[in-house]
Design an enzyme around this catalytic site. Structure first.
Site, short mmCIF file in Angstrom:
data_model
loop_
_atom_site.label_atom_id
_atom_site.label_comp_id
_atom_site.label_asym_id
_atom_site.label_seq_id
_atom_site.Cartn_x
_atom_site.Cartn_y
_atom_site.Cartn_z
N LYS A 1 0.98 -1.32 0.04
CA LYS A 1 -0.08 -0.10 -0.13
C LYS A 1 0.87 1.12 0.02
CE LYS A 1 -1.73 2.82 2.75
NZ LYS A 1 -1.74 4.20 1.90
N GLU B 1 9.65 1.12 10.86
CA GLU B 1 10.65 2.28 10.95
C GLU B 1 9.92 3.59 10.93
OE1 GLU B 1 12.33 5.27 9.72
OE2 GLU B 1 12.32 4.42 7.52
N CYS C 1 13.44 10.83 7.22
CA CYS C 1 13.44 10.56 8.47
C CYS C 1 14.80 10.41 9.33
CB CYS C 1 12.67 9.03 8.76
SG CYS C 1 13.73 7.86 7.69
N GLU D 1 9.91 16.57 15.54
CA GLU D 1 10.40 16.53 13.83
C GLU D 1 9.73 17.45 13.05
OE1 GLU D 1 11.55 12.44 11.19
OE2 GLU D 1 9.53 12.53 12.03
#
Length: 521
Positions: free
Chosen positions: A214, A292, A326, A422
């Protein structure tokens, strides 16, 4: 404060950082009105789902937009839970034959897939640029990186070794076998729409698993192009399936992929918050998971560092993909002895090297953020920092659409939002520190731990800090660390498991103990 001067290139207003002090935000106007054509070979521009070796349509479609212009570049079939269930069933049926392929046979097919990716690298890169906004040079780099996982795991497929263990009994043998986990749900993000698929799928197929992918709703075209090339490579029907869907249908599709009893494993790359939701759904059927998740990487520059190297590392670590990775650096900590030199050199590097524009323009180094919401988040962090005493040294402005000026902040403190969450954008907030212990303490004051970077020429300090940082990936005098040969994974709430390297295939294998008894001594 730095500004941007506008250059006209093929009708597009291209932004280049300059030393002028005039405000530039109001100058950028017509980017969204220009028409950029996505020109790729027809077989690679797929807009249907891919289930059981067939291209399938759902009842509706959703638009894919070029984030640089806001223009629609394709309409993709909007799969729902019905198509997701069909894909799971197809993968489960195909599993029984695929796991019987020899390791050499699977290796050969993965290698053919790799060869096709490299043959079509230019078109695959164009897809990434147009659906994610990434500059073309970075998109080409991603395709090389993405293909390398197919090459690597085509080789690792033939090195899945079990063990024969010395038995304490004369009449029996102890064998440890490695077998494929089963059907794997692969849920991937938009910021690396090709590489995040092959890093997972390469390992899964090499191990003998089958997959349902997906892709992110912003970037489905790259996933569908990979499916087209997998089919051309001879990957059997049902082994690889792709179910693109809109943001509205993502929860229902995700529920099927995370709860269906036929799914044995979930591999997800994305935010920590979403990862936690998927883990909860997976718990009811006790599925294997690889996660992750988010990062908040520190970038530390010690007094002993080579400042030029540190500036070069900062530029690469922060501004790759406009800060939307990331593992990119989020919190910059610079020791007081070199603080002024580092800030001066970094500001000059930003002026000299960063050019904003459409990713298809050859000089562009900074594309747009993925959408307006992402740009608004960066603006909010800058506003919060300034309200708490930070000073804008470079940039600071929101531009046309989702473009954001690369921004450098001084006098940053740990109570500011940009040091606590973040960013996912081109913002460098710099904290001045005094001692090594202080820097490590600030760096570790986070509930996530994916990557961390530091620059030092002191060997003893290098060992101390590398061991002390609570992260899964450490860059020492290096701002770009990713490579297929090395493991990729985090600690704390940055995830579970590792991808890439010789360890990545283990995420898709079960260990079975076989006791062979009744033997005559």
């Amino acid at each position: 404060m730095t500004t941007l001067r506008l250059l006209r290139g093929r009708g597009f207003l291209r932004l280049v950082l300059s030393d002028s002090s005039a405000a530039a935000g109001a100058m950028l106007r017509t980017t969204s009105s220009r028409n950029y054509s996505l020109d790729v070979a027809d077989p690679l521009l797929r807009t249907q789902g891919y289930v059981n070796g067939r291209w399938v349509s759902a009842a509706s479609v959703f638009p894919v937009l070029d984030p640089a212009t806001g223009q629609e570049i394709a309409r993709v079939t909007d799969c729902g839970p019905t198509e997701a269930k069909q894909a799971v069933d197809a993968a489960y049926t195909a599993l029984h034959s695929w796991k019987q392929y020899t390791a050499k046979e699977r290796s050969h097919l993965l290698r053919k897939w790799f060869d096709l990716m490299m043959l079509h690298k230019d078109d695959l890169a164009k897809l990434i640029t147009f659906e994610s906004g990434k500059p073309m040079r970075e998109s080409l780099g991603e395709i090389g990186y993405s293909a390398s996982f197919l090459e690597w795991f085509s080789e690792e497929a033939r090195r899945v070794y079990g063990d024969i263990v010395p038995s304490p009994f004369r009449d029996r043998k102890i064998l440890l076998l490695k077998q494929p986990v089963g059907v794997c749900s692969i849920i991937t993000p938009w910021n690396f729409p090709s590489a995040m698929i092959t890093r997972k799928v390469g390992a899964a197929l090499a191990a003998g698993c089958t997959v349902v992918i997906k892709p992110a709703e912003d970037t489905p075209l790259s996933a569908l192009a990979l499916a087209e090339l997998a089919e051309q490579a001879g990957i059997p029907a049902g082994v690889l399936n792709v179910v693109p869907c809109s943001r509205e249908k993502t929860p229902s599709v995700g529920k099927v992929l995370c709860t269906d009893p036929l799914v044995a494993k979930i591999s997800f790359t994305g935010s920590t918050a979403t990862g936690k939701l998927l883990l909860k759904m997976a718990a009811d059927t006790v599925k294997r998971t690889s996660m992750e998740l988010g990062g908040h990487a520190p970038f530390i520059v010690f007094n002993s560092a080579d400042v030029d190297k540190a500036v070069h590392g900062a530029m690469g670590s922060k501004f790759r993909n406009s800060g939307q990775t990331c593992v990119c650096s989020n919190r910059f900590l610079v020791q007081d002895g070199i603080y002024s030199r580092f800030m001066e050199k970094l500001g000059k590097a930003m002026d000299a090297e960063l050019r904003l524009g459409h990713g298809s323009e050859p000089d562009t180094t900074q594309g747009p953020l993925i959408n307006i919401k992402a740009a608004e988040k960066v603006v909010h962090q800058i506003s919060d920092a300034v309200s708490r005493g930070a000073n804008i040294i470079k940039g600071g402005n929101r531009l046309e659409g989702s473009f954001m000026e690369p921004t450098l902040l001084a006098d940053v403190t740990t109570d500011m939002l940009c040091t606590q969450e973040e960013t996912f954008g081109p913002l460098i907030p710099v904290i001045r520190f005094h001692t090594e212990e202080e820097a490590v303490s600030i760096a570790n004051a986070s509930n996530v731990g994916l990557a961390g970077y530091f620059f030092s020429e002191d060997p003893s300090q290098i060992w101390r800090v590398a061991e002390a940082l609570e992260v899964g990936i450490v860059g020492v005098n290096e701002g770009l660390t990713s490579t297929v040969e090395a493991s990729f994974g985090g600690v704390k709430e940055s995830g579970l498991g590792n991808e890439g390297s010789k360890y990545g295939i283990n995420e898709y294998l079960e260990l079975k103990y076989m006791c062979f008894g009744g033997l005559k001594p």
